[in-house]
Write an enzyme that holds these catalytic residues in place. Structure first.
Site, mmCIF file in Angstrom:
data_model
loop_
_atom_site.group_PDB
_atom_site.id
_atom_site.type_symbol
_atom_site.label_atom_id
_atom_site.label_comp_id
_atom_site.label_asym_id
_atom_site.label_seq_id
_atom_site.Cartn_x
_atom_site.Cartn_y
_atom_site.Cartn_z
ATOM 1 N N GLY B 158 17.606 42.165 11.770
ATOM 2 C CA GLY B 158 17.247 40.818 12.183
ATOM 3 C C GLY B 158 18.286 40.082 13.015
ATOM 4 C CG HIS B 165 26.803 36.388 13.897
ATOM 5 N ND1 HIS B 165 26.440 37.557 14.535
ATOM 6 C CD2 HIS B 165 25.638 35.815 13.499
ATOM 7 C CE1 HIS B 165 25.115 37.662 14.547
ATOM 8 N NE2 HIS B 165 24.604 36.627 13.915
#
Lengths: 332, 332
Positions: B158, B165
């Site tokens: 996803g 991050h």
């Protein structure tokens, strides 16, 4: 032997099925394999599957031979097996059980079709008849409390075989998603003395902003709070808790409805991978006024990611009102 | 404005966030784009993100300029926004609300690293410090009841940006998965007067068949009923309900533990796509004896398909005992 393990904190259960690691992938047309010799679901390859449980074939033709129009076979790599009993065990603080159940595959056509929408209406009606027939047969086995019928279409949606097929899993327990849905429906019924799905059908059929199409016995709509873009539900207009109580006349109408809806999704989204699931009452419930069977179709366009896994909530970039308009624009 | 819609039957909520449809994909190294000019998370590209909320940078360097070692910025395509209030509405039988919240991105390094395991231990400790700092700050806003910290790594899990991050979403409600976990933990506590996670840590540390590694303050294990192959949990040994109460000393140990565990998964599975989620107590709860924060790491090797969507159960081909042995064999 597959194990049904219970999470020590949640109602979630996991089937540990080592057999399933051995599944080969049969997406022939994306590689070079010839389906005529390599696809286990094609006509003349009947010996590549376990012996059939049910087949639609002309009288005179023999089991495990060509001539059929639909076959139901045991899954060769089952998540659950019928031979086991549901025997519970503990390991320290944990609980598990041998995972009795049935795991069957519905082979929808002898031809190497890779999309259910390519089937004729009569063929789709045959698939729905086979669903009904298998649920009614499994209901005789009192070890089972629920049957889930579903389709995985495309590798992104979890399919390993491209030849169009559906699956069925019978379980000795009621899965958490089913019991949560029943609980929510019962709560609505106790509050309003009406079936929530009947309310929903009436509301959507009158407001029409999320109504994709309306047929004799069924409506097609995008739900108010869809998890996924283009999530689409098919509901019978008449209150009915059990899918397996569907009449022959309703099967014909549902076949037309399902085929049209899959065609709409294919034209709008260029044959997306998708899952569908038939939501139906657990097998032997006495109270049926609050529940209403239906089909949920979920195109697989986005990934379930950290947010969804952590919260059980979903982020969906497409309002269902917009999805409805886009689908309607592709109606022929 | 993003909408938080409630399913009319289930506790499930869906955030309809049309903004998010506009997200571009930033997997530069899989295409031809040069990260130095196209990656919004790289040093010198600070103007490609909204203004920073928090940054670790030497004194003297200015906001939105190079020199930082870690930045936290608002998500440019947020699922929820802080400007809104939580105002509930109804539409016929349905309920929705404007979805107040915070959606932030933790940019873990100024360098274009595509795997968190490539960060140094000090950098990972900085990421964990930033998580703590942001949760403590958001806790001051009394509109929020829960904060979810998670990572999506790889497009299959996803992520739309490859530069390493994490994300954080603060919500005005307690998500269903969190409340279910709390309910299960409370039930165990009321039955045994012990925290279920403390029991679990003790059990796994003594039986060792699912124990991947043990550190000063943390254990790493494969859970008894894992949804996914190689699902791996990190738990503090000492009882603690709130992640944000972690001490500096524990952060250092957790950084080493997390980095080692991601490295193990990378070596065992060739840098798999994965999600991780920090499970922590909702923000303002008085009773904390029954809950125990932890991290759940889920490699994305299989697809969630019809069975999982329909039942809430999972089929996993790999026993956690086997996953543990495979991971241990890759310990350096």
């Amino acid at each position: 032997v597959p194990q049904l393990r219970k999470d020590p904190i949640l109602a979630r259960r996991v089937i540990i099925a080592t057999q399933r690691a051995k599944r080969p992938s049969h997406f022939g047309s994306r590689g070079n394999a010839d389906p005529a010799t390599s696809c286990p679901f094609c006509e003349n390859n009947e010996d590549m599957t376990p012996p059939e449980i049910l087949a639609y074939r002309p009288s005179g033709s023999s089991a495990q031979q060509a001539g059929w129009t639909l076959r139901v076979v045991p899954n060769k790599f089952p998540a659950v097996t019928r031979e086991e009993d549901f025997a519970p065990y503990t390991e320290g603080m944990y609980q598990y059980a041998s995972s009795v159940g049935a795991h069957e595959v519905i082979i929808e056509t002898p031809r190497h079709e890779t999309n259910m929408a390519a089937l004729g209406e009569g063929e789709v009606a045959g698939v729905l008849s086979a669903y009904r027939e298998r649920v009614l047969a499994l209901k005789e086995d009192r070890r089972f409390r629920s049957v889930l019928i579903f389709k995985n279409h495309g590798p992104e949606a979890g399919a390993t075989i491209e030849h169009t097929h559906s699956q069925l899993i019978a379980l000795p327990i009621v899965p958490v998603n089913v019991s949560e849905e029943l609980k929510g429906a019962r709560h609505h019924y106790e509050t309003y003395e009406r079936c929530v799905y009947c309310d929903l059908v009436r509301h959507e059929a009158s407001t029409k902003t999320r109504l994709v199409s309306e047929h004799d016995a069924f409506v097609v709509l995008c739900p108010f709070a869809p998890r996924f873009p283009f999530e689409t539900w098919i509901l019978p207009k008449k209150h009915s808790a059990y899918f397996e109580h569907i009449s022959q006349r309703e099967i014909v109408d549902l076949a037309a409805t399902l085929r049209e809806t899959l065609g709409l999704l294919n034209r709008t989204l260029r044959e997306p991978p998708l899952n569908y699931v038939i939501h139906s009452m657990p097998l032997h419930e006495a109270q049926t006024a609050h529940y209403h069977w239906h089909i949920e179709i979920m195109p697989k366009l986005t990934q379930i990611a950290g947010f969804e896994l952590g919260t059980g909530f979903y982020i969906n970039p497409l309002p269902p009102e917009r999805a409805t308009a886009l689908l309607r624009a592709h109606m022929i």
